[in-house]
Design a protein around this motif. Structure first.
Motif, mmCIF file in Angstrom:
data_model
loop_
_atom_site.group_PDB
_atom_site.id
_atom_site.type_symbol
_atom_site.label_atom_id
_atom_site.label_comp_id
_atom_site.label_asym_id
_atom_site.label_seq_id
_atom_site.Cartn_x
_atom_site.Cartn_y
_atom_site.Cartn_z
ATOM 1 N N LYS A 140 25.359 51.150 -21.047
ATOM 2 C CA LYS A 140 25.053 49.746 -20.749
ATOM 3 C C LYS A 140 25.320 48.863 -21.966
ATOM 4 N N GLY A 141 25.692 47.637 -21.688
ATOM 5 C CA GLY A 141 25.801 46.651 -22.751
ATOM 6 C C GLY A 141 27.137 46.690 -23.454
ATOM 7 N N GLY A 142 27.328 45.697 -24.321
ATOM 8 C CA GLY A 142 28.579 45.577 -25.040
ATOM 9 C C GLY A 142 28.624 46.520 -26.231
ATOM 10 N N ALA A 143 29.761 46.547 -26.868
ATOM 11 C CA ALA A 143 29.917 47.319 -28.091
ATOM 12 C C ALA A 143 29.796 46.377 -29.282
ATOM 13 N N ARG A 144 29.514 46.982 -30.428
ATOM 14 C CA ARG A 144 29.385 46.172 -31.630
ATOM 15 C C ARG A 144 30.079 46.869 -32.788
ATOM 16 N N TYR A 145 30.755 46.074 -33.576
ATOM 17 C CA TYR A 145 31.506 46.619 -34.712
ATOM 18 C C TYR A 145 31.245 45.680 -35.894
ATOM 19 N N ASP A 146 30.592 46.201 -36.919
ATOM 20 C CA ASP A 146 30.252 45.369 -38.078
ATOM 21 C C ASP A 146 30.977 45.874 -39.317
ATOM 22 N N VAL A 147 31.669 44.979 -39.973
ATOM 23 C CA VAL A 147 32.381 45.326 -41.205
ATOM 24 C C VAL A 147 31.754 44.540 -42.356
ATOM 25 N N ARG A 148 31.385 45.260 -43.422
ATOM 26 C CA ARG A 148 30.803 44.605 -44.598
ATOM 27 C C ARG A 148 31.649 44.927 -45.810
ATOM 28 N N LEU A 149 32.128 43.898 -46.478
ATOM 29 C CA LEU A 149 33.001 44.094 -47.630
ATOM 30 C C LEU A 149 32.362 43.434 -48.841
ATOM 31 N N ASP A 150 32.334 44.160 -49.932
ATOM 32 C CA ASP A 150 31.689 43.667 -51.137
ATOM 33 C C ASP A 150 32.689 43.822 -52.278
ATOM 34 N N VAL A 151 33.119 42.745 -52.873
ATOM 35 C CA VAL A 151 34.146 42.820 -53.916
ATOM 36 C C VAL A 151 33.587 42.180 -55.181
ATOM 37 N N ALA A 152 33.458 42.998 -56.235
ATOM 38 C CA ALA A 152 32.836 42.516 -57.471
ATOM 39 C C ALA A 152 33.809 41.638 -58.250
ATOM 40 N N ASP A 153 33.267 40.992 -59.256
ATOM 41 C CA ASP A 153 34.056 40.236 -60.207
ATOM 42 C C ASP A 153 35.207 41.099 -60.715
ATOM 43 N N ASP A 154 36.378 40.530 -60.858
ATOM 44 C CA ASP A 154 37.508 41.256 -61.439
ATOM 45 C C ASP A 154 37.888 42.489 -60.621
ATOM 46 N N VAL A 171 32.304 41.649 -32.716
ATOM 47 C CA VAL A 171 32.684 42.170 -34.024
ATOM 48 C C VAL A 171 32.341 41.150 -35.107
ATOM 49 N N THR A 172 31.721 41.631 -36.171
ATOM 50 C CA THR A 172 31.431 40.733 -37.293
ATOM 51 C C THR A 172 32.092 41.299 -38.539
ATOM 52 N N THR A 173 32.678 40.424 -39.325
ATOM 53 C CA THR A 173 33.256 40.806 -40.612
ATOM 54 C C THR A 173 32.645 39.871 -41.637
ATOM 55 N N ARG A 174 32.005 40.477 -42.632
ATOM 56 C CA ARG A 174 31.357 39.654 -43.647
ATOM 57 C C ARG A 174 31.811 40.132 -45.024
ATOM 58 N N ALA A 175 32.472 39.263 -45.752
ATOM 59 C CA ALA A 175 32.950 39.622 -47.084
ATOM 60 C C ALA A 175 32.169 38.825 -48.121
#
Lengths: 224, 252
Positions: free
Chosen positions: B90-104, B124-128
């Motif tokens: 039941k219900g929709g699917a979910r896809y979460d992408v988390r990107l973390d890019v440090a200084d330099d 779908v969520t993409t959070r950088a």
């Protein structure tokens, strides 16, 4: 304060410069995407659920007293097109002048002083509604309605469309306008607790791309 | 019997190895999000997402995290398009992408298309999150329906923050049940492929590229921050990819 202030604020003749903007309709007409009352209605429906929802939530959050600086930055992040960011600030400046004359308030004065280059129009609309004693839902309705009324009147001029047909399209959108205003107010309430990330971010790619195309034309009937 | 969706989580950490290269101390993923290290290029580590299962299907929950630490360079691609399909759960699917890019640090996030097959329902969520001096190239392409097919329901939110400040926050909702007008002249106007390319470079803060059109339905725009967005709608995946590749070449 009087609820009738909403009629003054939402009136198309309120001298805030909105008549010079087509809300993307001029670009969509030239691209052949708006050709009739039916395609105008579909354009307005798409704009209502994207830019209209975001504008409604920004305005409602401003009425609730959310920091305008944060709302303005959130509006920037939701407006990739620099042409649209510039238009929103220009409209914000014009609305600020009219609002300060209509509902003098220390908050409007402070906002104008802090941002001489202008604040995104829906944020000014919310602070103006607050100064006029209106509620978050009033401001949300005003912003959501503006998101469709501008393109409708512009298209009457651009296509020589029958004004009765354009008004009919707006009337048919009324139930959806109710839902968008409710959703905007609900989101604005969450902003108070969770911060501006709780604002909707609904976007229409062709509104953004079309605005850049339009801004590059040497001759235009409308400013945006 | 209650059918529940698949839970899948994958994690990548890229770290400078002190010799001008990039190590991958964490490379965890399996099932639909299996990860493979591929041949490095210069100081950059390369990872390929090789889905060993189809999906996401209705009810599935996928999440993918990548962290690029200071001085590291990571390139992530995928072996094939991701196809959202209807599922038994039941219900929709979910896809979460988390990107973390440090200084330099630098991340190239270049997966293949996400295809919303008929009957699918995916959020779908993409959070950088980037440090002040971080660099990013991020491509997102959505294709509505397989060839000649009605699209599924797809909502996609893309949020990019640089030094704690949100420079881009956009959500696109399309397919059956999406808010009205999604296929109309303000949003997609019948186009079945839509894409975004985000490029973040510290030097854009001082010298942002000028806005320009790339054909009639794509534009390259400077954002309010050290970032550029290329936004495009196109009739099909191939022409969309050409537009985004062309934009990347223009940026040099």
């Amino acid at each position: 304060m009087s609820r009738a202030a909403l009629l003054v604020l939402a009136d198309g003749r309120f001298p805030a410069g909105g008549h010079a903007h087509s809300g993307g309709a001029e670009a969509a007409v030239k691209a052949g995407r708006i050709t009739s009352a039916a395609s105008l209605e579909d354009f307005c429906r798409g704009r209502l659920h994207t830019a209209g929802l975001v504008a409604g939530a920004l305005a409602a959050a401003a009425v609730l007293g959310v920091e305008p600086r944060e709302l303005d930055a959130a509006a920037d992040a939701r407006t990739p097109s620099p042409a649209l960011r510039a238009a929103a600030r220009r409209l914000g400046r014009q609305l600020m002048r009219a609002a300060r004359a209509s509902w003098p308030s220390a908050e409007l004065d402070a906002l104008a002083g802090e941002f001489p280059k202008g604040v995104h129009q829906p944020v000014v609309l919310g602070v103006a509604a607050r100064a006029a004693g209106l509620s978050p839902v009033d401001a949300a309705y005003c912003a959501a309605y503006e998101s469709v009324s501008g393109p409708a009147t512009a298209t009457v001029r651009l296509l020589s469309l029958d004004p009765f047909d354009a008004t009919g399209a707006l009337a048919r959108l009324a139930p959806e306008l109710d839902r968008v205003a409710d959703a905007a107010v609900e989101a604005a309430g969450r902003v108070v607790d969770e911060g501006v990330d709780a604002l909707p971010a609904a976007s229409g790619p062709l509104l953004e791309v079309g605005a850049e195309w339009h801004a590059a034309w040497p001759v235009r009937l409308f400013a945006s | 019997m209650t059918v529940t969706g698949v839970r899948a989580h994958a994690r990548i950490v890229a770290r400078a190895d002190g010799r001008g290269g990039t190590a991958l101390p964490v490379l965890d993923g399996d099932g639909p999000l299996a990860l493979r290290r591929t041949r490095a290029s210069g100081g950059e580590a390369r990872v390929m997402v090789v889905g060993a299962m189809s999906g996401p299907l209705g009810g599935d929950r996928f999440s993918l995290e990548a962290r690029v630490e200071e001085g590291a360079r990571l390139h992530v691609g995928s072996a094939a398009a991701t196809i959202a399909l209807p599922g038994q759960a039941k219900g929709g699917a979910r896809y979460d992408v988390r990107l973390d890019v440090a200084d330099d640090a630098e991340l190239h996030w270049l997966p293949e298309q996400l295809i919303a097959a008929g009957g699918s329902d995916l959020y779908v969520t993409t959070r950088a999150e980037l440090g002040a001096g971080a660099r990013l190239v991020l491509r997102e392409e959505q294709v509505l329906g397989r060839f000649g097919e009605e699209p599924g329901r797809l909502t996609s939110r893309l949020t990019v923050r640089v030094a704690g400040r949100t420079v881009l926050d956009q959500e696109l909702s399309c397919g059956p049940g999406a808010p009205g007008g999604w296929d109309g002249p303000a949003v997609l106007a019948g186009h079945r492929s839509v894409g975004q390319l985000v490029v973040i470079r510290p030097e854009f803060a001082e010298q942002p590229p000028a806005a320009r059109m790339l054909g009639e339905c794509a534009a390259l725009v400077p954002l309010a921050g050290p970032a550029v967005l290329v936004s495009a709608v196109s009739p099909d995946a191939l022409s969309l990819r050409r537009l985004l590749d062309q934009a990347l070449t223009l940026l040099g």
